[in-house]
Design an enzyme around this catalytic site. Structure first.
Site, PDB file in Angstrom:
ATOM      1  N   LYS A   9       1.170  -0.956   0.153  1.00  0.00           N
ATOM      2  CA  LYS A   9      -0.041  -0.003  -0.194  1.00  0.00           C
ATOM      3  C   LYS A   9       1.064   1.774  -0.021  1.00  0.00           C
ATOM      4  O   LYS A   9       2.260   1.182   0.345  1.00  0.00           O
ATOM      5  CB  LYS A   9      -0.635   0.109   1.278  1.00  0.00           C
ATOM      6  CG  LYS A   9      -2.090  -1.344   1.001  1.00  0.00           C
ATOM      7  CD  LYS A   9      -2.529  -1.280   2.327  1.00  0.00           C
ATOM      8  CE  LYS A   9      -3.976  -2.316   2.183  1.00  0.00           C
ATOM      9  NZ  LYS A   9      -4.671  -2.562   3.851  1.00  0.00           N
ATOM     10  N   TYR A  49     -12.170  -2.879  -2.535  1.00  0.00           N
ATOM     11  CA  TYR A  49     -12.926  -2.916  -2.026  1.00  0.00           C
ATOM     12  C   TYR A  49     -13.945  -2.759  -1.543  1.00  0.00           C
ATOM     13  O   TYR A  49     -15.359  -2.101  -0.552  1.00  0.00           O
ATOM     14  CB  TYR A  49     -12.109  -2.003  -0.254  1.00  0.00           C
ATOM     15  CG  TYR A  49     -10.713  -1.383  -0.123  1.00  0.00           C
ATOM     16  CD1 TYR A  49     -10.264  -3.132   0.300  1.00  0.00           C
ATOM     17  CD2 TYR A  49      -9.292  -0.952  -0.418  1.00  0.00           C
ATOM     18  CE1 TYR A  49      -9.109  -3.205   0.784  1.00  0.00           C
ATOM     19  CE2 TYR A  49      -7.939  -1.215  -0.473  1.00  0.00           C
ATOM     20  CZ  TYR A  49      -8.376  -2.696   0.828  1.00  0.00           C
ATOM     21  OH  TYR A  49      -7.255  -3.028   0.991  1.00  0.00           O
ATOM     22  N   PHE A  57     -15.197   2.483   8.400  1.00  0.00           N
ATOM     23  CA  PHE A  57     -13.328   2.965   7.780  1.00  0.00           C
ATOM     24  C   PHE A  57     -13.243   3.120   6.033  1.00  0.00           C
ATOM     25  O   PHE A  57     -12.618   3.598   5.911  1.00  0.00           O
ATOM     26  CB  PHE A  57     -12.282   2.591   8.351  1.00  0.00           C
ATOM     27  CG  PHE A  57     -13.159   0.313   7.709  1.00  0.00           C
ATOM     28  CD1 PHE A  57     -12.017   0.323   6.856  1.00  0.00           C
ATOM     29  CD2 PHE A  57     -13.776  -0.026   8.622  1.00  0.00           C
ATOM     30  CE1 PHE A  57     -12.516  -0.887   6.185  1.00  0.00           C
ATOM     31  CE2 PHE A  57     -13.714  -1.791   8.249  1.00  0.00           C
ATOM     32  CZ  PHE A  57     -13.119  -1.952   7.209  1.00  0.00           C
ATOM     33  N   ARG A  85      -0.925 -14.705   3.780  1.00  0.00           N
ATOM     34  CA  ARG A  85      -1.606 -13.588   5.145  1.00  0.00           C
ATOM     35  C   ARG A  85      -1.017 -13.846   7.026  1.00  0.00           C
ATOM     36  O   ARG A  85      -1.522 -12.930   7.043  1.00  0.00           O
ATOM     37  CB  ARG A  85      -3.384 -14.515   5.199  1.00  0.00           C
ATOM     38  CG  ARG A  85      -4.005 -14.586   4.364  1.00  0.00           C
ATOM     39  CD  ARG A  85      -4.913 -12.519   4.056  1.00  0.00           C
ATOM     40  NE  ARG A  85      -5.767 -12.971   4.856  1.00  0.00           N
ATOM     41  CZ  ARG A  85      -6.818 -11.977   5.114  1.00  0.00           C
ATOM     42  NH1 ARG A  85      -6.303 -10.502   4.070  1.00  0.00           N
ATOM     43  NH2 ARG A  85      -7.447 -11.761   6.484  1.00  0.00           N
ATOM     44  N   THR A  91      -4.772  -8.011  11.126  1.00  0.00           N
ATOM     45  CA  THR A  91      -4.974  -6.328  10.293  1.00  0.00           C
ATOM     46  C   THR A  91      -4.746  -5.245  10.944  1.00  0.00           C
ATOM     47  O   THR A  91      -4.239  -4.268  10.888  1.00  0.00           O
ATOM     48  CB  THR A  91      -6.420  -6.363   9.872  1.00  0.00           C
ATOM     49  OG1 THR A  91      -6.820  -7.538   9.109  1.00  0.00           O
ATOM     50  CG2 THR A  91      -6.738  -5.660   8.594  1.00  0.00           C
ATOM     51  N   ARG A 102       3.058  -6.458   9.556  1.00  0.00           N
ATOM     52  CA  ARG A 102       2.285  -5.354  10.481  1.00  0.00           C
ATOM     53  C   ARG A 102       2.971  -5.127  11.571  1.00  0.00           C
ATOM     54  O   ARG A 102       3.311  -4.409  12.065  1.00  0.00           O
ATOM     55  CB  ARG A 102       1.015  -5.839  10.316  1.00  0.00           C
ATOM     56  CG  ARG A 102       0.552  -5.790   8.806  1.00  0.00           C
ATOM     57  CD  ARG A 102      -0.553  -6.475   8.033  1.00  0.00           C
ATOM     58  NE  ARG A 102      -2.087  -6.290   7.198  1.00  0.00           N
ATOM     59  CZ  ARG A 102      -2.739  -6.257   7.192  1.00  0.00           C
ATOM     60  NH1 ARG A 102      -3.403  -7.566   7.513  1.00  0.00           N
ATOM     61  NH2 ARG A 102      -3.519  -6.369   6.148  1.00  0.00           N
ATOM     62  N   ASN A 112      -1.561  -0.354   7.519  1.00  0.00           N
ATOM     63  CA  ASN A 112      -0.907  -1.824   8.343  1.00  0.00           C
ATOM     64  C   ASN A 112      -0.695  -2.318   6.951  1.00  0.00           C
ATOM     65  O   ASN A 112      -0.212  -3.394   6.683  1.00  0.00           O
ATOM     66  CB  ASN A 112      -2.161  -2.185   8.282  1.00  0.00           C
ATOM     67  CG  ASN A 112      -3.547  -2.395   7.133  1.00  0.00           C
ATOM     68  OD1 ASN A 112      -3.121  -2.208   6.686  1.00  0.00           O
ATOM     69  ND2 ASN A 112      -4.411  -3.518   7.806  1.00  0.00           N
ATOM     70  N   HIS A 115      -2.178  -5.436   1.659  1.00  0.00           N
ATOM     71  CA  HIS A 115      -3.286  -6.569   1.170  1.00  0.00           C
ATOM     72  C   HIS A 115      -3.035  -7.817   1.242  1.00  0.00           C
ATOM     73  O   HIS A 115      -1.735  -8.016  -0.053  1.00  0.00           O
ATOM     74  CB  HIS A 115      -3.797  -5.645  -0.217  1.00  0.00           C
ATOM     75  CG  HIS A 115      -4.976  -6.871   0.047  1.00  0.00           C
ATOM     76  ND1 HIS A 115      -6.635  -6.573   0.104  1.00  0.00           N
ATOM     77  CD2 HIS A 115      -5.489  -7.156  -1.409  1.00  0.00           C
ATOM     78  CE1 HIS A 115      -7.122  -7.386   0.088  1.00  0.00           C
ATOM     79  NE2 HIS A 115      -6.007  -7.919  -1.407  1.00  0.00           N
ATOM     80  N   GLU A 126      -9.526 -11.432  -7.194  1.00  0.00           N
ATOM     81  CA  GLU A 126      -8.748  -9.698  -7.211  1.00  0.00           C
ATOM     82  C   GLU A 126      -6.996 -10.060  -8.080  1.00  0.00           C
ATOM     83  O   GLU A 126      -6.652  -8.835  -8.677  1.00  0.00           O
ATOM     84  CB  GLU A 126      -7.549  -9.713  -5.988  1.00  0.00           C
ATOM     85  CG  GLU A 126      -9.136  -9.237  -4.944  1.00  0.00           C
ATOM     86  CD  GLU A 126      -8.713  -9.044  -3.815  1.00  0.00           C
ATOM     87  OE1 GLU A 126      -9.071  -8.539  -2.449  1.00  0.00           O
ATOM     88  OE2 GLU A 126      -7.470 -10.347  -3.202  1.00  0.00           O
TER      89      GLU A 126
HETATM   90  P1  IDP Z   1      -7.453  -7.874   5.839  1.00  0.00           P
HETATM   91  O1  IDP Z   1      -6.612  -6.304   4.743  1.00  0.00           O
HETATM   92  O2  IDP Z   1      -6.510  -7.948   7.003  1.00  0.00           O
HETATM   93  O3  IDP Z   1      -7.798  -8.385   4.567  1.00  0.00           O
HETATM   94  P2  IDP Z   1     -10.007  -6.418   6.097  1.00  0.00           P
HETATM   95  O4  IDP Z   1     -10.987  -6.338   7.296  1.00  0.00           O
HETATM   96  O5  IDP Z   1     -10.161  -6.580   4.850  1.00  0.00           O
HETATM   97  O6  IDP Z   1      -8.229  -7.203   6.714  1.00  0.00           O
HETATM   98  O7  IDP Z   1      -9.904  -4.424   6.227  1.00  0.00           O
HETATM   99  C1  IDP Z   1      -9.301  -4.423   4.510  1.00  0.00           C
HETATM  100  C2  IDP Z   1      -8.219  -2.411   4.821  1.00  0.00           C
HETATM  101  O8  IDP Z   1      -9.316  -1.745   5.117  1.00  0.00           O
HETATM  102  C3  IDP Z   1      -7.379  -3.078   5.864  1.00  0.00           C
HETATM  103  O9  IDP Z   1      -6.089  -3.331   6.206  1.00  0.00           O
HETATM  104  C4  IDP Z   1      -7.127  -1.714   6.495  1.00  0.00           C
HETATM  105  O10 IDP Z   1      -6.254  -1.069   5.847  1.00  0.00           O
HETATM  106  C5  IDP Z   1      -8.359  -1.239   6.626  1.00  0.00           C
HETATM  107  N1  IDP Z   1      -9.286  -1.169   7.946  1.00  0.00           N
HETATM  108  C6  IDP Z   1      -9.868  -2.331   7.960  1.00  0.00           C
HETATM  109  N2  IDP Z   1     -10.449  -2.184   9.785  1.00  0.00           N
HETATM  110  C7  IDP Z   1     -10.073  -0.666   9.958  1.00  0.00           C
HETATM  111  C8  IDP Z   1      -9.766   0.032  10.661  1.00  0.00           C
HETATM  112  O11 IDP Z   1     -10.516  -0.369  11.794  1.00  0.00           O
HETATM  113  N3  IDP Z   1     -10.079   1.088  10.489  1.00  0.00           N
HETATM  114  C9  IDP Z   1      -9.041   1.830   9.932  1.00  0.00           C
HETATM  115  N4  IDP Z   1      -8.759   0.895   8.575  1.00  0.00           N
HETATM  116  C10 IDP Z   1      -9.513  -0.251   8.572  1.00  0.00           C
HETATM  117 MG    MG Z   2      -9.166  -8.561   3.283  1.00  0.00          MG
END
Ligand code: IDP
Ligand code: MG
Length: 150
Positions: A9, A49, A57, A85, A91, A102, A112, A115, A126
């Protein structure tokens, strides 16, 4: 062989962490089969997304991913989806295990760094969204027999 989409990212690119994160995936034994630098537009961001649309968020996430270029990659290997992963970690960097990207490189869930596809269907969708067929290269790695048992 299983394939998965990885994005480095904008924070990873801006912070000069492309080499560190890519090196971890390479050293793990995964094989890179596609890679490019992409300035994401809002249409690609919203497509990628779509599953998060409506969440608190979401707007911030879209702003984050279009803010600066990302590195998009496809990695291949046995169990690649789960392996990647695990290498990335939870996350939220606060929950990510030591040794994960992370944990080692991040602090906040909204920054973070990466992806990674979360399952076989997501990975297929994807990869199709981010790469055309000619951008993916199947190649023979000479040390495959020292990485794969069979
Ligand atoms: P992942 O990237 O580990 O699969 P997801 O739940 O799919 O996590 O969420 C996608 C992305 O959205 C996360 O990687 C993060 O960048 C962002 N995200 C998820 N939850 C939050 C939050 O509570 N606050 C801010 N950003 C969030
Ligand atoms: Mg995800």
């Amino acid at each position: 062989m299983e394939r998965t989409l990885v994005l480095l990212k904008p924070d990873a690119v801006q912070r000069g962490l492309i080499g560190d994160i890519t090196g971890r995936l390479e050293r793990r034994g995964l094989k890179l089969v596609g890679v490019k630098l992409v300035q994401v537009d809002s249409s690609l961001a919203e497509n990628h997304y779509a599953v998060h649309k409506g969440k608190p968020f979401y707007e911030g996430l879209i702003r984050y991913i279009v803010a600066s270029p990302v590195v998009a990659m496809v990695w291949e290997g046995p169990g690649a989806i789960e392996i990647v992963r695990q290498t990335m970690g939870s996350t939220d960097p606060k929950q990510a295990l030591p040794g994960s990207v992370r944990h080692d490189l991040g602090l906040e869930i909204g920054r973070n760094l990466t992806h990674a596809s979360d399952g076989p269907q997501t990975a297929r969708d994807e990869i199709l969204l981010w790469f055309s067929e000619v951008e993916l290269v199947s190649w023979k790695r000479d040390n495959d027999r020292w990485i794969y048992e069979a």
